[in-house]
Design a protein around this motif. Structure first.
Motif, mmCIF file in Angstrom:
data_model
loop_
_atom_site.group_PDB
_atom_site.id
_atom_site.type_symbol
_atom_site.label_atom_id
_atom_site.label_comp_id
_atom_site.label_asym_id
_atom_site.label_seq_id
_atom_site.Cartn_x
_atom_site.Cartn_y
_atom_site.Cartn_z
ATOM 1 N N SER A 1 0.823 -1.197 0.000
ATOM 2 C CA SER A 1 0.000 0.000 0.000
ATOM 3 C C SER A 1 0.866 1.261 0.000
ATOM 4 N N LEU A 2 1.898 1.280 0.834
ATOM 5 C CA LEU A 2 2.804 2.426 0.863
ATOM 6 C C LEU A 2 3.519 2.599 -0.471
ATOM 7 N N GLY A 3 3.970 1.501 -1.045
ATOM 8 C CA GLY A 3 4.646 1.563 -2.337
ATOM 9 C C GLY A 3 3.717 2.058 -3.432
ATOM 10 N N GLY A 4 2.479 1.597 -3.417
ATOM 11 C CA GLY A 4 1.499 2.057 -4.395
ATOM 12 C C GLY A 4 1.218 3.545 -4.247
ATOM 13 N N GLY A 5 1.151 4.011 -3.006
ATOM 14 C CA GLY A 5 0.940 5.436 -2.768
ATOM 15 C C GLY A 5 2.103 6.273 -3.278
ATOM 16 N N LEU A 6 3.324 5.802 -3.046
ATOM 17 C CA LEU A 6 4.501 6.516 -3.540
ATOM 18 C C LEU A 6 4.534 6.546 -5.067
ATOM 19 N N LEU A 7 4.137 5.437 -5.683
ATOM 20 C CA LEU A 7 4.080 5.413 -7.144
ATOM 21 C C LEU A 7 3.020 6.373 -7.684
ATOM 22 N N ASP A 8 1.889 6.453 -7.007
ATOM 23 C CA ASP A 8 0.850 7.393 -7.427
ATOM 24 C C ASP A 8 1.334 8.836 -7.315
ATOM 25 N N ILE A 9 2.052 9.146 -6.248
ATOM 26 C CA ILE A 9 2.597 10.496 -6.074
ATOM 27 C C ILE A 9 3.598 10.807 -7.180
ATOM 28 N N ALA A 10 4.494 9.861 -7.454
ATOM 29 C CA ALA A 10 5.486 10.071 -8.509
ATOM 30 C C ALA A 10 4.807 10.241 -9.866
ATOM 31 N N GLN A 11 3.775 9.462 -10.136
ATOM 32 C CA GLN A 11 3.036 9.583 -11.392
ATOM 33 C C GLN A 11 2.367 10.952 -11.491
ATOM 34 N N GLY A 12 1.825 11.429 -10.380
ATOM 35 C CA GLY A 12 1.200 12.748 -10.369
ATOM 36 C C GLY A 12 2.201 13.856 -10.674
ATOM 37 N N PHE A 13 3.390 13.786 -10.073
ATOM 38 C CA PHE A 13 4.424 14.777 -10.368
ATOM 39 C C PHE A 13 4.856 14.691 -11.827
ATOM 40 N N GLY A 14 4.989 13.493 -12.329
ATOM 41 C CA GLY A 14 5.360 13.311 -13.734
ATOM 42 C C GLY A 14 4.327 13.903 -14.668
ATOM 43 N N ASP A 15 3.058 13.643 -14.391
ATOM 44 C CA ASP A 15 1.983 14.207 -15.212
ATOM 45 C C ASP A 15 1.971 15.727 -15.144
ATOM 46 N N PHE A 16 2.193 16.266 -13.950
ATOM 47 C CA PHE A 16 2.219 17.716 -13.777
ATOM 48 C C PHE A 16 3.327 18.344 -14.625
ATOM 49 N N PHE A 17 4.531 17.807 -14.524
ATOM 50 C CA PHE A 17 5.639 18.392 -15.267
ATOM 51 C C PHE A 17 5.489 18.175 -16.777
ATOM 52 N N THR A 18 4.895 17.063 -17.164
ATOM 53 C CA THR A 18 4.638 16.831 -18.596
ATOM 54 C C THR A 18 3.649 17.861 -19.121
ATOM 55 N N ASP A 19 2.569 18.098 -18.374
ATOM 56 C CA ASP A 19 1.589 19.091 -18.797
ATOM 57 C C ASP A 19 2.151 20.512 -18.727
ATOM 58 N N LEU A 20 3.062 20.751 -17.813
ATOM 59 C CA LEU A 20 3.654 22.074 -17.662
ATOM 60 C C LEU A 20 4.528 22.414 -18.874
#
Length: 52
Positions: free
Chosen positions: A31-50
């Motif tokens: 669960s912790l690992g999945g949460g960290l992956l979701d956070i990393a994916q969110g940052f990646g999506d943010f910077f890609t859209d930026l």
């Protein structure tokens, strides 16, 4: 001194939890690992859209 006690207490609890409840401990770490992956994916999506 208090920080040292809490650190060693946390380590002892972690060892106890993994030793006596291995399947529950694995679920917690998944669960912790999945949460960290979701956070990393969110940052990646943010910077890609930026940039795009």
């Amino acid at each position: 001194m208090v920080k040292k006690v809490f650190t060693w207490g946390g380590i002892a609890f972690l060892v106890f939890f993994v030793a006596y409840q291995p399947s529950s401990a694995a679920d917690v770490f998944k669960s912790l690992g999945g949460g960290l992956l979701d956070i990393a994916q969110g940052f990646g999506d943010f910077f890609t859209d930026l940039v795009a």
